[in-house]
Design an enzyme around this catalytic site. Sequence first.
Site, PDB file in Angstrom:
ATOM      1  CE  LYS A  72      -1.897  -0.930   4.000  1.00 56.52           C
ATOM      2  NZ  LYS A  72      -1.254  -2.209   4.298  1.00 56.52           N
ATOM      3  NE  ARG A 117      -4.361  -1.119   9.989  1.00 57.52           N
ATOM      4  CZ  ARG A 117      -3.309  -0.635   9.333  1.00 57.52           C
ATOM      5  NH1 ARG A 117      -3.315   0.576   8.864  1.00 57.52           N
ATOM      6  NH2 ARG A 117      -2.276  -1.399   9.137  1.00 57.52           N
ATOM      7  NE  ARG A 169       7.884  -2.652   6.148  1.00 55.75           N
ATOM      8  CZ  ARG A 169       6.581  -2.623   6.307  1.00 55.75           C
ATOM      9  NH1 ARG A 169       5.803  -2.081   5.390  1.00 55.75           N
ATOM     10  NH2 ARG A 169       6.048  -3.166   7.365  1.00 55.75           N
ATOM     11  NE  ARG A 207       6.385  -0.394   9.943  1.00 53.96           N
ATOM     12  CZ  ARG A 207       5.251  -0.458   9.258  1.00 53.96           C
ATOM     13  NH1 ARG A 207       5.159   0.133   8.079  1.00 53.96           N
ATOM     14  NH2 ARG A 207       4.221  -1.107   9.738  1.00 53.96           N
ATOM     15  NE  ARG A 264       2.041  -4.879  11.073  1.00 48.40           N
ATOM     16  CZ  ARG A 264       3.112  -4.651  10.322  1.00 48.40           C
ATOM     17  NH1 ARG A 264       4.284  -5.142  10.654  1.00 48.40           N
ATOM     18  NH2 ARG A 264       2.988  -3.944   9.226  1.00 48.40           N
TER      19      ARG A 264
HETATM   20  P1  AP5 Z   1       4.926  -1.584   1.846  1.00 45.03           P
HETATM   21  O1  AP5 Z   1       4.615  -0.710   0.704  1.00 45.03           O
HETATM   22  O2  AP5 Z   1       5.713  -1.029   2.978  1.00 45.03           O
HETATM   23  O3  AP5 Z   1       3.596  -2.286   2.369  1.00 45.03           O
HETATM   24  P2  AP5 Z   1       2.356  -1.718   3.183  1.00 45.03           P
HETATM   25  O4  AP5 Z   1       1.137  -2.331   2.602  1.00 45.03           O
HETATM   26  O5  AP5 Z   1       2.419  -0.221   3.273  1.00 45.03           O
HETATM   27  O6  AP5 Z   1       2.658  -2.408   4.575  1.00 45.03           O
HETATM   28  P3  AP5 Z   1       2.646  -1.835   6.056  1.00 45.03           P
HETATM   29  O7  AP5 Z   1       3.424  -2.816   6.904  1.00 45.03           O
HETATM   30  O8  AP5 Z   1       3.051  -0.400   6.095  1.00 45.03           O
HETATM   31  O9  AP5 Z   1       1.167  -1.989   6.387  1.00 45.03           O
HETATM   32  P4  AP5 Z   1       0.474  -1.948   7.703  1.00 45.03           P
HETATM   33  O10 AP5 Z   1      -0.881  -1.763   7.218  1.00 45.03           O
HETATM   34  O11 AP5 Z   1       0.668  -3.099   8.590  1.00 45.03           O
HETATM   35  O12 AP5 Z   1       1.252  -0.773   8.494  1.00 45.03           O
HETATM   36  P5  AP5 Z   1       0.864   0.726   8.836  1.00 45.03           P
HETATM   37  O13 AP5 Z   1       2.084   1.520   8.870  1.00 45.03           O
HETATM   38  O14 AP5 Z   1      -0.280   1.165   7.995  1.00 45.03           O
HETATM   39  O15 AP5 Z   1       5.673  -2.888   1.275  1.00 45.03           O
HETATM   40  C1  AP5 Z   1       6.175  -3.902   2.124  1.00 45.03           C
HETATM   41  C2  AP5 Z   1       7.555  -4.379   1.614  1.00 45.03           C
HETATM   42  O16 AP5 Z   1       7.394  -5.063   0.392  1.00 45.03           O
HETATM   43  C3  AP5 Z   1       8.553  -3.250   1.334  1.00 45.03           C
HETATM   44  O17 AP5 Z   1       9.839  -3.695   1.686  1.00 45.03           O
HETATM   45  C4  AP5 Z   1       8.437  -3.018  -0.174  1.00 45.03           C
HETATM   46  O18 AP5 Z   1       9.638  -2.520  -0.737  1.00 45.03           O
HETATM   47  C5  AP5 Z   1       8.123  -4.419  -0.674  1.00 45.03           C
HETATM   48  N1  AP5 Z   1       7.222  -4.421  -1.839  1.00 45.03           N
HETATM   49  C6  AP5 Z   1       6.137  -3.623  -2.055  1.00 45.03           C
HETATM   50  N2  AP5 Z   1       5.533  -3.942  -3.225  1.00 45.03           N
HETATM   51  C7  AP5 Z   1       6.251  -4.991  -3.748  1.00 45.03           C
HETATM   52  C8  AP5 Z   1       6.120  -5.778  -4.944  1.00 45.03           C
HETATM   53  N3  AP5 Z   1       5.125  -5.545  -5.839  1.00 45.03           N
HETATM   54  N4  AP5 Z   1       7.025  -6.763  -5.152  1.00 45.03           N
HETATM   55  C9  AP5 Z   1       8.034  -7.005  -4.267  1.00 45.03           C
HETATM   56  N5  AP5 Z   1       8.218  -6.296  -3.132  1.00 45.03           N
HETATM   57  C10 AP5 Z   1       7.333  -5.303  -2.863  1.00 45.03           C
HETATM   58  O19 AP5 Z   1       0.324   0.528  10.322  1.00 45.03           O
HETATM   59  C11 AP5 Z   1       1.180   0.149  11.377  1.00 45.03           C
HETATM   60  C12 AP5 Z   1       0.390   0.045  12.661  1.00 45.03           C
HETATM   61  O20 AP5 Z   1      -0.178   1.325  12.993  1.00 45.03           O
HETATM   62  C13 AP5 Z   1      -0.817  -0.897  12.651  1.00 45.03           C
HETATM   63  O21 AP5 Z   1      -0.423  -2.229  12.946  1.00 45.03           O
HETATM   64  C14 AP5 Z   1      -1.697  -0.288  13.738  1.00 45.03           C
HETATM   65  O22 AP5 Z   1      -1.235  -0.643  15.020  1.00 45.03           O
HETATM   66  C15 AP5 Z   1      -1.469   1.205  13.552  1.00 45.03           C
HETATM   67  N6  AP5 Z   1      -2.444   1.832  12.655  1.00 45.03           N
HETATM   68  C16 AP5 Z   1      -2.189   2.434  11.451  1.00 45.03           C
HETATM   69  N7  AP5 Z   1      -3.319   2.883  10.886  1.00 45.03           N
HETATM   70  C17 AP5 Z   1      -4.328   2.568  11.730  1.00 45.03           C
HETATM   71  C18 AP5 Z   1      -5.733   2.750  11.697  1.00 45.03           C
HETATM   72  N8  AP5 Z   1      -6.353   3.349  10.665  1.00 45.03           N
HETATM   73  N9  AP5 Z   1      -6.469   2.284  12.748  1.00 45.03           N
HETATM   74  C19 AP5 Z   1      -5.864   1.680  13.783  1.00 45.03           C
HETATM   75  N10 AP5 Z   1      -4.547   1.457  13.878  1.00 45.03           N
HETATM   76  C20 AP5 Z   1      -3.779   1.906  12.868  1.00 45.03           C
HETATM   77 MG    MG Z   2       2.752   1.139   4.868  1.00 44.26          MG
END
Ligand code: AP5
Ligand code: MG
Length: 216
Positions: free
Chosen positions: A13, A88, A127, A160, A171
């Site tokens: 994402k 979410r 990552r 991270r 997660r």
């Molecule tokens: P990346 O682009 O980083 O993936 P992502 O979908 O953004 O993954 P996240 O881990 O950021 O998602 P998340 O939803 O768990 O975390 P968030 O920060 O939102 O890609 C991942 C890896 O793969 C990278 O190394 C990239 O280079 C590689 N990659 C990407 N595309 C690729 C491809 N096509 N081929 C090969 N490799 C590829 O949330 C973190 C925490 O915050 C949550 O757990 C929660 O506690 C809290 N939080 C955040 N938002 C909320 C909310 N709205 N409500 C409640 N809690 C929340």
């Molecule tokens: Mg992300």
Amino acid sequence: MKIIMLGAPGAGKGTQAIMLADKYGIPHISTGDIFRSNIKAGTELGKKAKEYMDQGLLVPDELTTDLVVNRIEEEDCKNGFILDGFPRTIPQAKCLQEALKEKNDHMDFAVNVDVKAENIIKRMSGRRACPNCGATYHIESSKPKVEGICDRCGHELILRDDDKPETVKRRLEVYDDMTRPLIDFYTEEGILVSVDGSRDINVVFEDITKILEGKA
Ligand code: AP5
Ligand code: MG
Ligand code: ZN
């Protein structure tokens, strides 16, 4: 253009959202990045969010929803924005919908980046993230030009805290319980589009832009 990025943790994402934000010149709003910068700055919000994030749990809706609803009121969002990691939960989605409805507005697309769980574990362990601008890299599939340094802003890259295998597993479970239902929610709203996120980053990006520009 007002876009929601949906998908499991690690589906890509953030990677796609940043590319879209750069292409269309609209802000990328990642609740995860907002929480991480609050943790780094030692704010009250950061302290509260960290308790949940370190366990792989969701931060409560009441700490999350107002944050986003206020953010999208800002001047730079008037031509559109990309929400990454929000909504979410169904209550978050409903609050967003209500807030936009008050202004006679609505989201245009919910882009579901679809990747199977087994691929996800591999992605997360490799990552590297930029704590400054939110860009993400991978030690094999998406290397920065200079090892350990962000291409976009020159900041040092980090691992991270929540990318440990056991936290990733939690997660993914939380995603299945709380966030996956949004796929049905946005299908019913008529704005869901799905892309196969297991392919090369640039192929996925091309697919998404074609859909957004009405060519797919
Ligand atoms: P990346 O682009 O980083 O993936 P992502 O979908 O953004 O993954 P996240 O881990 O950021 O998602 P998340 O939803 O768990 O975390 P968030 O920060 O939102 O890609 C991942 C890896 O793969 C990278 O190394 C990239 O280079 C590689 N990659 C990407 N595309 C690729 C491809 N096509 N081929 C090969 N490799 C590829 O949330 C973190 C925490 O915050 C949550 O757990 C929660 O506690 C809290 N939080 C955040 N938002 C909320 C909310 N709205 N409500 C409640 N809690 C929340
Ligand atoms: Mg992300
Ligand atoms: Zn950066």
